[in-house]
Design a protein around this motif. Structure first.
Motif, PDB file in Angstrom:
ATOM      1  N   TYR A  45       0.816  -1.217   0.000  1.00  0.00           N
ATOM      2  CA  TYR A  45       0.000   0.000   0.000  1.00  0.00           C
ATOM      3  C   TYR A  45       0.847   1.263   0.000  1.00  0.00           C
ATOM      4  CZ  TYR A  45      -4.400  -2.473   0.710  1.00  0.00           C
ATOM      5  OH  TYR A  45      -5.508  -3.265   0.540  1.00  0.00           O
ATOM      6  N   ARG A 123      -7.548  -3.134 -11.756  1.00  0.00           N
ATOM      7  CA  ARG A 123      -8.008  -1.794 -11.375  1.00  0.00           C
ATOM      8  C   ARG A 123      -8.914  -1.206 -12.449  1.00  0.00           C
ATOM      9  NH1 ARG A 123      -5.121   0.662  -7.298  1.00  0.00           N
ATOM     10  NH2 ARG A 123      -6.870   2.139  -7.374  1.00  0.00           N
ATOM     11  N   GLY A 126     -12.447  -2.121 -12.163  1.00  0.00           N
ATOM     12  CA  GLY A 126     -13.160  -1.539 -11.033  1.00  0.00           C
ATOM     13  C   GLY A 126     -12.861  -2.149  -9.680  1.00  0.00           C
ATOM     14  N   LEU A 127     -11.890  -3.035  -9.581  1.00  0.00           N
ATOM     15  CA  LEU A 127     -11.554  -3.620  -8.280  1.00  0.00           C
ATOM     16  C   LEU A 127     -10.813  -2.602  -7.424  1.00  0.00           C
ATOM     17  CD1 LEU A 127     -12.120  -6.230 -10.005  1.00  0.00           C
ATOM     18  CD2 LEU A 127     -10.407  -7.368  -8.579  1.00  0.00           C
ATOM     19  N   THR A 128     -11.164  -2.585  -6.156  1.00  0.00           N
ATOM     20  CA  THR A 128     -10.452  -1.722  -5.224  1.00  0.00           C
ATOM     21  C   THR A 128      -9.056  -2.304  -4.962  1.00  0.00           C
ATOM     22  OG1 THR A 128     -11.231  -2.881  -3.246  1.00  0.00           O
ATOM     23  CG2 THR A 128     -12.627  -1.117  -4.115  1.00  0.00           C
ATOM     24  N   ARG A 129      -8.212  -1.519  -4.306  1.00  0.00           N
ATOM     25  CA  ARG A 129      -6.869  -2.009  -4.024  1.00  0.00           C
ATOM     26  C   ARG A 129      -6.910  -3.219  -3.095  1.00  0.00           C
ATOM     27  NH1 ARG A 129      -1.736   1.980  -3.668  1.00  0.00           N
ATOM     28  NH2 ARG A 129      -0.151   0.373  -4.021  1.00  0.00           N
ATOM     29  N   TRP A 130      -7.858  -3.228  -2.149  1.00  0.00           N
ATOM     30  CA  TRP A 130      -8.012  -4.378  -1.263  1.00  0.00           C
ATOM     31  C   TRP A 130      -8.454  -5.605  -2.049  1.00  0.00           C
ATOM     32  CZ3 TRP A 130      -6.910  -7.078   2.723  1.00  0.00           C
ATOM     33  CH2 TRP A 130      -7.771  -8.082   3.178  1.00  0.00           C
ATOM     34  N   GLN A 131      -9.386  -5.438  -2.988  1.00  0.00           N
ATOM     35  CA  GLN A 131      -9.848  -6.559  -3.803  1.00  0.00           C
ATOM     36  C   GLN A 131      -8.733  -7.086  -4.701  1.00  0.00           C
ATOM     37  OE1 GLN A 131     -13.227  -4.515  -5.563  1.00  0.00           O
ATOM     38  NE2 GLN A 131     -14.676  -5.763  -4.370  1.00  0.00           N
ATOM     39  N   VAL A 132      -7.924  -6.172  -5.229  1.00  0.00           N
ATOM     40  CA  VAL A 132      -6.772  -6.596  -6.032  1.00  0.00           C
ATOM     41  C   VAL A 132      -5.814  -7.433  -5.192  1.00  0.00           C
ATOM     42  CG1 VAL A 132      -4.732  -5.799  -7.282  1.00  0.00           C
ATOM     43  CG2 VAL A 132      -6.928  -4.648  -7.624  1.00  0.00           C
ATOM     44  N   ARG A 134      -6.505  -9.114  -2.462  1.00  0.00           N
ATOM     45  CA  ARG A 134      -7.124 -10.366  -2.020  1.00  0.00           C
ATOM     46  C   ARG A 134      -7.300 -11.366  -3.153  1.00  0.00           C
ATOM     47  NH1 ARG A 134     -13.154 -10.916   0.775  1.00  0.00           N
ATOM     48  NH2 ARG A 134     -13.129 -13.193   0.965  1.00  0.00           N
TER      49      ARG A 134
END
Length: 223
Positions: A45, A123, A126-132, A134
């Motif tokens: 991050y 990204r 539309g995936l968030t950084r957390w979703q990326v 995970r």
């Protein structure tokens, strides 16, 4: 009975010492895995303040002798902070921190091995950084890191033998006690060495089986 004789109770002592070594190994490995992974996530991050501090701490821990770290925690902290640190607490702190440093390096390497194109594509969708992290980074990084992590854990099991120097009654300490009592170092240290060997082989076997299952699962998913 002469003072040099072995007794059946010596087997119990060896088993108890092995139990202490394995318990400390499991506890410090679990703590180190969690802390090291969290450090790697902080780096992922790019947290401005924490990242350089964590990097410096990891470099310091992995490039200095574990025995020196152990002495620093057991003898240095009580003198500096005027607190009481037991041998087991010193062993837990030292081994956990040392494991975390190497886990951090392995995790960072695993994350950086993943193509940036995959992350950017995720990204874009539309995936968030957390979703990326995970769904894209974590599965592939885990598959990449499991081999080095198994090797690290085997090494850390051997490193637990150092804690006997500060008074923890682990397998090595029991071996030292039996050696002084029986005056038969070849027999004693052969037995201790074999116990460490078979314990390490068991860790490696479990790790290899887990790695094979993980890689098969990753291959099935097309990772």
């Amino acid at each position: 009975m002469r003072f040099t004789d072995f007794t059946p109770y010596d087997l119990v002592l060896l088993a108890q010492g092995l139990g202490v070594s394995i318990a400390l190994f499991l506890a410090t490995s679990a703590i180190g895995l969690v802390i090291g992974t969290l450090w790697a996530v902080v780096r992922f991050y790019r947290v401005a303040v924490l990242t350089p501090i964590i990097t410096f701490l990891a470099e310091l821990l992995k490039n200095s002798p574990v025995l020196v770290q152990l002495f620093l925690v057991f003898f240095g902290l009580p003198g500096l902070l005027h607190i009481r640190v037991t041998p087991v607490e010193a062993a837990m702190i030292t081994l956990s921190a040392n494991t975390a440093a190497f886990v951090y390096v392995i995790a960072v390497s695993a994350i950086e091995s993943i193509s940036r194109d995959q992350i950017e594509a995720a990204r874009v969708f539309g995936l968030t950084r957390w979703q990326v992290l995970r769904h894209v980074v974590a599965p592939q990084a885990t598959a990449f890191a499991i081999g080095p992590l198994v090797a690290l854990l085997v090494n850390q099991l051997q490193v637990t033998s150092l804690i006997s120097v500060i008074g923890v009654v682990d397998l090595t300490k029991i071996g030292d006690i039996l050696n002084l009592r029986t005056l038969k170092p070849f027999v004693v240290w052969t037995a201790v060495g074999l116990l460490y060997y078979f314990s390490a082989k068991l860790v490696a076997l479990i790790g290899t089986r887990f790695e094979n299952r993980l890689r098969a699962h990753s291959a099935w998913r097309g990772l």
